[in-house]
Design a protein around this motif. Structure first.
Motif, PDB file in Angstrom:
ATOM      1  N   HIS A  52       9.217 -11.032  14.124  1.00  0.00           N
ATOM      2  CA  HIS A  52      10.668 -10.527  13.080  1.00  0.00           C
ATOM      3  C   HIS A  52       9.703 -10.449  11.976  1.00  0.00           C
ATOM      4  O   HIS A  52       9.203  -9.191  11.653  1.00  0.00           O
ATOM      5  CB  HIS A  52      11.420 -11.216  12.741  1.00  0.00           C
ATOM      6  N   SER A  53       8.807 -11.098  11.297  1.00  0.00           N
ATOM      7  CA  SER A  53       7.959 -11.111  10.194  1.00  0.00           C
ATOM      8  C   SER A  53       6.780  -9.981  10.315  1.00  0.00           C
ATOM      9  O   SER A  53       6.372  -9.166   9.190  1.00  0.00           O
ATOM     10  CB  SER A  53       7.317 -12.011   9.676  1.00  0.00           C
ATOM     11  N   VAL A  54       6.141 -10.265  11.736  1.00  0.00           N
ATOM     12  CA  VAL A  54       4.762  -9.202  11.591  1.00  0.00           C
ATOM     13  C   VAL A  54       5.770  -7.303  11.770  1.00  0.00           C
ATOM     14  O   VAL A  54       5.456  -6.603  11.034  1.00  0.00           O
ATOM     15  CB  VAL A  54       4.720  -9.057  12.657  1.00  0.00           C
ATOM     16  N   VAL A  59       6.952  -1.957   9.714  1.00  0.00           N
ATOM     17  CA  VAL A  59       7.909   0.028   9.179  1.00  0.00           C
ATOM     18  C   VAL A  59       7.421  -0.685   8.331  1.00  0.00           C
ATOM     19  O   VAL A  59       7.032   0.633   7.828  1.00  0.00           O
ATOM     20  CB  VAL A  59       9.356  -1.460   9.942  1.00  0.00           C
ATOM     21  N   LEU A  60       7.301  -2.068   7.134  1.00  0.00           N
ATOM     22  CA  LEU A  60       7.054  -1.159   6.368  1.00  0.00           C
ATOM     23  C   LEU A  60       5.822  -0.081   5.870  1.00  0.00           C
ATOM     24  O   LEU A  60       6.038   0.471   5.221  1.00  0.00           O
ATOM     25  CB  LEU A  60       7.100  -2.808   5.187  1.00  0.00           C
ATOM     26  N   ARG A  61       4.650  -0.867   6.387  1.00  0.00           N
ATOM     27  CA  ARG A  61       3.650  -0.342   6.451  1.00  0.00           C
ATOM     28  C   ARG A  61       3.074   1.462   7.052  1.00  0.00           C
ATOM     29  O   ARG A  61       3.339   2.514   6.024  1.00  0.00           O
ATOM     30  CB  ARG A  61       2.582  -0.926   6.688  1.00  0.00           C
ATOM     31  N   GLU A  62       4.404   1.532   8.237  1.00  0.00           N
ATOM     32  CA  GLU A  62       3.439   2.631   9.193  1.00  0.00           C
ATOM     33  C   GLU A  62       5.272   3.473   8.041  1.00  0.00           C
ATOM     34  O   GLU A  62       4.429   4.422   8.419  1.00  0.00           O
ATOM     35  CB  GLU A  62       5.025   2.453   9.812  1.00  0.00           C
ATOM     36  N   LYS A  63       6.466   3.311   7.442  1.00  0.00           N
ATOM     37  CA  LYS A  63       7.561   3.998   6.949  1.00  0.00           C
ATOM     38  C   LYS A  63       6.931   4.415   5.299  1.00  0.00           C
ATOM     39  O   LYS A  63       8.204   5.890   5.115  1.00  0.00           O
ATOM     40  CB  LYS A  63       8.334   3.502   8.078  1.00  0.00           C
ATOM     41  N   GLU A  71      -1.194  -2.642  -1.076  1.00  0.00           N
ATOM     42  CA  GLU A  71      -1.134  -3.375   0.227  1.00  0.00           C
ATOM     43  C   GLU A  71      -1.076  -4.996   0.673  1.00  0.00           C
ATOM     44  O   GLU A  71      -0.644  -5.393   1.250  1.00  0.00           O
ATOM     45  CB  GLU A  71      -2.607  -3.557   0.681  1.00  0.00           C
ATOM     46  N   GLU A  72      -1.295  -5.478  -0.657  1.00  0.00           N
ATOM     47  CA  GLU A  72      -1.151  -7.239  -0.819  1.00  0.00           C
ATOM     48  C   GLU A  72       0.194  -7.111  -0.874  1.00  0.00           C
ATOM     49  O   GLU A  72       0.915  -8.631  -0.492  1.00  0.00           O
ATOM     50  CB  GLU A  72      -1.438  -7.718  -2.106  1.00  0.00           C
ATOM     51  N   SER A  73       0.787  -6.302  -1.606  1.00  0.00           N
ATOM     52  CA  SER A  73       2.623  -6.783  -2.279  1.00  0.00           C
ATOM     53  C   SER A  73       2.449  -6.566  -0.986  1.00  0.00           C
ATOM     54  O   SER A  73       4.384  -6.945  -0.720  1.00  0.00           O
ATOM     55  CB  SER A  73       2.826  -5.552  -3.274  1.00  0.00           C
ATOM     56  N   PHE A  74       2.727  -4.975   0.016  1.00  0.00           N
ATOM     57  CA  PHE A  74       3.109  -4.965   1.310  1.00  0.00           C
ATOM     58  C   PHE A  74       2.975  -5.901   2.289  1.00  0.00           C
ATOM     59  O   PHE A  74       4.415  -6.346   3.150  1.00  0.00           O
ATOM     60  CB  PHE A  74       3.354  -3.436   1.871  1.00  0.00           C
ATOM     61  N   ALA A  75       2.059  -6.661   2.911  1.00  0.00           N
ATOM     62  CA  ALA A  75       2.272  -7.321   3.557  1.00  0.00           C
ATOM     63  C   ALA A  75       2.730  -8.840   2.852  1.00  0.00           C
ATOM     64  O   ALA A  75       3.397  -9.675   3.651  1.00  0.00           O
ATOM     65  CB  ALA A  75       0.242  -7.977   3.336  1.00  0.00           C
ATOM     66  N   VAL A 162      20.726  -2.344  -9.072  1.00  0.00           N
ATOM     67  CA  VAL A 162      19.300  -2.895 -10.593  1.00  0.00           C
ATOM     68  C   VAL A 162      18.491  -2.496 -10.277  1.00  0.00           C
ATOM     69  O   VAL A 162      17.384  -2.340  -9.935  1.00  0.00           O
ATOM     70  CB  VAL A 162      20.040  -3.495 -11.745  1.00  0.00           C
ATOM     71  N   ALA A 163      18.185  -4.345  -9.262  1.00  0.00           N
ATOM     72  CA  ALA A 163      16.868  -4.032  -8.479  1.00  0.00           C
ATOM     73  C   ALA A 163      15.914  -3.214  -7.727  1.00  0.00           C
ATOM     74  O   ALA A 163      15.574  -2.520  -7.807  1.00  0.00           O
ATOM     75  CB  ALA A 163      17.164  -5.467  -7.399  1.00  0.00           C
ATOM     76  N   PHE A 164      17.311  -2.468  -7.230  1.00  0.00           N
ATOM     77  CA  PHE A 164      17.033  -1.634  -6.065  1.00  0.00           C
ATOM     78  C   PHE A 164      16.723  -0.059  -6.621  1.00  0.00           C
ATOM     79  O   PHE A 164      15.614   0.549  -6.495  1.00  0.00           O
ATOM     80  CB  PHE A 164      18.023  -1.519  -5.190  1.00  0.00           C
ATOM     81  N   GLU A 165      17.171   0.177  -8.140  1.00  0.00           N
ATOM     82  CA  GLU A 165      17.037   0.684  -9.070  1.00  0.00           C
ATOM     83  C   GLU A 165      15.566   1.163  -9.761  1.00  0.00           C
ATOM     84  O   GLU A 165      14.941   1.850  -9.795  1.00  0.00           O
ATOM     85  CB  GLU A 165      18.015   1.448 -10.010  1.00  0.00           C
ATOM     86  N   LYS A 166      15.118  -0.167  -9.803  1.00  0.00           N
ATOM     87  CA  LYS A 166      14.105  -0.205 -10.603  1.00  0.00           C
ATOM     88  C   LYS A 166      12.992  -0.162 -10.031  1.00  0.00           C
ATOM     89  O   LYS A 166      11.564  -0.731 -10.304  1.00  0.00           O
ATOM     90  CB  LYS A 166      14.614  -1.830 -12.248  1.00  0.00           C
ATOM     91  N   TYR A 167      13.352  -0.705  -8.907  1.00  0.00           N
ATOM     92  CA  TYR A 167      11.995  -1.425  -7.829  1.00  0.00           C
ATOM     93  C   TYR A 167      11.928  -0.852  -6.735  1.00  0.00           C
ATOM     94  O   TYR A 167      12.319  -1.623  -5.014  1.00  0.00           O
ATOM     95  CB  TYR A 167      12.008  -3.305  -7.835  1.00  0.00           C
ATOM     96  N   PRO A 168      11.421   0.215  -6.379  1.00  0.00           N
ATOM     97  CA  PRO A 168      11.780   0.748  -5.092  1.00  0.00           C
ATOM     98  C   PRO A 168      10.479  -0.445  -4.193  1.00  0.00           C
ATOM     99  O   PRO A 168      11.663   0.342  -2.671  1.00  0.00           O
ATOM    100  CB  PRO A 168      10.091   2.105  -4.779  1.00  0.00           C
ATOM    101  N   ILE A 169      10.049  -0.520  -3.598  1.00  0.00           N
ATOM    102  CA  ILE A 169       9.347  -1.826  -2.636  1.00  0.00           C
ATOM    103  C   ILE A 169      10.282  -2.437  -2.240  1.00  0.00           C
ATOM    104  O   ILE A 169      11.114  -2.969  -0.909  1.00  0.00           O
ATOM    105  CB  ILE A 169       7.952  -2.221  -3.461  1.00  0.00           C
ATOM    106  N   ALA A 170      11.910  -3.218  -3.427  1.00  0.00           N
ATOM    107  CA  ALA A 170      13.205  -3.541  -2.626  1.00  0.00           C
ATOM    108  C   ALA A 170      13.592  -2.784  -1.982  1.00  0.00           C
ATOM    109  O   ALA A 170      13.887  -3.028  -0.883  1.00  0.00           O
ATOM    110  CB  ALA A 170      13.469  -4.497  -4.020  1.00  0.00           C
TER     111      ALA A 170
END
Length: 194
Positions: A52-54, A59-63, A71-75, A162-170
């Motif tokens: 699941h983690s992989v 998905v996160l990286r591809e989409k 790259e580090e934050s995504f990993a 608030v988290a979703f609004e401020k941090y797109p990676i979330a």
């Protein structure tokens, strides 16, 4: 290449900040690479958590990776968002009637044995930060990766918005987690084959 090898390949290529080696060493001492991702739904099988983690990372990286993203934050977010599930499941057995023979047989199943009940996303953040410092955006993404399934969100808390609004990676991590769970991991449960 198996899922543990793929996980470690991504991890060592992209996660290089101080404490990353110690965190990986700790993961190898836990059941992270053999644990299921759930008791009966997606990846409810040996090695399901690392699978699941992989999948979430991919998905996160591809989409969702855009120019300027790290790259580090995504990993970190993709691979470690469910760290809370290490040392969380236990294999037990229960009696199940064999329909063909009419006999009762012992069948293994996964059950939760949470020795550190600290929540879900917040527990992952806590465990990661024992080894390496997270950026605020990473901590928010991991904390709120469950989206509306999170107990605080279900209770009516507004922090997730608030988290979703401020941090797109979330938002990106939540979407990747949903796609991995409900689309890529369909029929990955050893318990519920549908």
């Amino acid at each position: 290449m198996n899922y543990q090898e793929r996980f470690e390949e991504i991890y060592t290529a992209h996660i290089t900040r101080e404490g990353s080696k110690e965190l990986l060493d700790w993961l190898r001492k836990t059941d992270f690479f053999t644990a299921p991702a759930s008791t009966k739904y997606h990846c409810a099988c040996e090695g399901g958590l690392v699978q699941h983690s992989v999948n979430v990372y991919e998905v996160l990286r591809e989409k969702h990776f855009e120019e300027g993203d790290s790259e580090e934050s995504f990993a970190i977010c993709g691979l470690l968002h469910d760290l809370c599930k290490a040392q969380f499941y236990k294999v037990s057995t229960r009696n199940v009637k064999n329909e063909a023979t009419g006999q009762w047989e012992k069948q293994p199943f996964y059950m939760v044995e949470d020795s550190f009940p600290y929540g879900h996303g917040e527990k992952s953040v806590f465990l990661i930060e024992r080894f390496l410092r997270l950026k605020t955006s990473e901590a928010m993404a991991i904390r709120w990766h469950m989206g509306g399934f999170d107990e605080t969100a279900k209770a009516g808390g507004f922090s997730i918005s608030v988290a979703f609004e401020k941090y797109p990676i979330a938002v990106k991590l939540h979407l990747a987690d949903l796609e991995a769970t409900y689309l890529r991991e369909k029929n990955t449960s050893a318990v519920n084959r549908k």
